[in-house]
Design a protein around this motif. Structure first.
Motif, mmCIF file in Angstrom:
data_model
loop_
_atom_site.group_PDB
_atom_site.id
_atom_site.type_symbol
_atom_site.label_atom_id
_atom_site.label_comp_id
_atom_site.label_asym_id
_atom_site.label_seq_id
_atom_site.Cartn_x
_atom_site.Cartn_y
_atom_site.Cartn_z
ATOM 1 N N ALA A 1 34.814 72.620 14.974
ATOM 2 C CA ALA A 1 36.228 72.675 14.613
ATOM 3 C C ALA A 1 36.855 71.286 14.578
ATOM 4 O O ALA A 1 37.737 71.002 13.762
ATOM 5 N N GLU A 2 36.383 70.413 15.463
ATOM 6 C CA GLU A 2 36.897 69.047 15.524
ATOM 7 C C GLU A 2 36.135 68.101 14.609
ATOM 8 O O GLU A 2 36.417 66.906 14.565
ATOM 9 N N ARG A 3 35.154 68.646 13.883
ATOM 10 C CA ARG A 3 34.341 67.863 12.941
ATOM 11 C C ARG A 3 33.644 66.686 13.640
ATOM 12 O O ARG A 3 33.605 65.568 13.128
ATOM 13 N N ILE A 4 33.089 66.987 14.790
ATOM 14 C CA ILE A 4 32.323 65.991 15.529
ATOM 15 C C ILE A 4 30.848 66.169 15.192
ATOM 16 O O ILE A 4 30.244 67.200 15.505
ATOM 17 N N ASP A 5 30.273 65.199 14.526
ATOM 18 C CA ASP A 5 28.847 65.230 14.213
ATOM 19 C C ASP A 5 28.068 64.687 15.409
ATOM 20 O O ASP A 5 28.417 63.649 15.964
ATOM 21 N N TRP A 6 27.023 65.379 15.801
ATOM 22 C CA TRP A 6 26.280 64.985 16.998
ATOM 23 C C TRP A 6 24.788 65.185 16.784
ATOM 24 O O TRP A 6 24.358 65.996 15.970
ATOM 25 N N ASP A 7 24.015 64.425 17.554
ATOM 26 C CA ASP A 7 22.560 64.547 17.547
ATOM 27 C C ASP A 7 22.035 65.163 18.838
ATOM 28 O O ASP A 7 20.964 65.776 18.845
ATOM 29 N N ALA A 8 22.742 64.958 19.945
ATOM 30 C CA ALA A 8 22.333 65.508 21.241
ATOM 31 C C ALA A 8 23.566 65.724 22.091
ATOM 32 O O ALA A 8 24.519 64.937 22.038
ATOM 33 N N LEU A 9 23.539 66.803 22.874
ATOM 34 C CA LEU A 9 24.625 67.113 23.801
ATOM 35 C C LEU A 9 24.055 67.209 25.208
ATOM 36 O O LEU A 9 23.066 67.907 25.435
#
Length: 219
Positions: free
Chosen positions: A94-102
């Motif tokens: 929803a916040e348009r945060i692109d990520w590779d690992a959390l």
């Protein structure tokens, strides 16, 4: 959508039982957990740990089709309801945060200030106790783990182990990935490493004071 692995030494039935209990308490059905026998290396715990994580990611790539993989070590303890994690996870899109690992938790964390929805951009962080990867990024982490395994095996004759662990353990080896790619950590933390006897450290450990975003009530 999410495959959850728990790495657990066969002799540590206490940790497996504690993991199931804490998940039940926080609203995560233990039936969703797949226990994998961790690799025991009595003489080089960090090496056994690395092999265990690589085995979990390999199993995910070769036997599963889910888009996401969550790897938990057996001393991980949820301290927030699972429903809050699901909401936070969905909030990333929803916040348009692109990520590779959390990372659900981390120790000795260097991170940029937290941003909505409660995640911070990791510069570097330790602890492989709980991390989530999208399928597309798993090969990069596998390659990192495989490389450090080979290095540790080459250096097995060297003692003491602590200097090797400080440079080659998986949560040290992955720091270049953290600086290069898009790693995020939740704040407040979704969990902690339960204070207990560590088979790697061969001593009782408590990482609460080093855990990023851990609420005092969980200590």
């Amino acid at each position: 959508m999410l495959k959850i692995y728990v790495l657990n030494l066969d002799k540590r039935a206490d940790r497996w039982a504690a993991m199931q209990a804490t998940c039940t308490a926080q609203g995560l059905n233990p039936a969703a957990l797949q226990r994998l026998s961790a690799v025991e290396d009595a003489g080089f715990g960090a090496l056994g740990c690395a092999k265990s994580h690589l085995a979990a990611l390999s199993h995910f790539i070769t036997h599963e089709s889910a888009p996401y993989c969550l790897v938990l070590e057996d001393d991980f303890e949820l301290v927030r309801p699972w429903g809050e994690f699901v909401t936070a996870f969905n909030g990333l899109a929803a916040e348009r945060i692109d990520w590779d690992a959390l990372m659900l938790m981390g120790t000795a964390v260097l991170a940029l200030p937290p941003r909505a929805p409660g995640v911070a951009r990791v510069i570097e962080a330790q602890s492989g106790a709980a991390y989530l990867l999208p399928r597309r990024y798993v090969p990069a982490v596998m390659a990192c783990f495989a490389e450090t395994i080979v290095q540790m095996e080459t250096m097995r004759p060297l003692t003491p182990r602590h200097p090797l662990n400080a440079r080659l353990a998986i949560d040290q080896a992955w720091k270049p990935l953290q600086r290069r790619d898009r790693w995020f950590i939740f704040s407040p933390a979704f969990g902690r490493q339960r204070p207990s006897f560590s088979d790697i450290e061969q001593r009782d450990v408590n990482y609460d004071a080093l855990t990023y975003g851990l609420a005092p009530a969980a200590a």
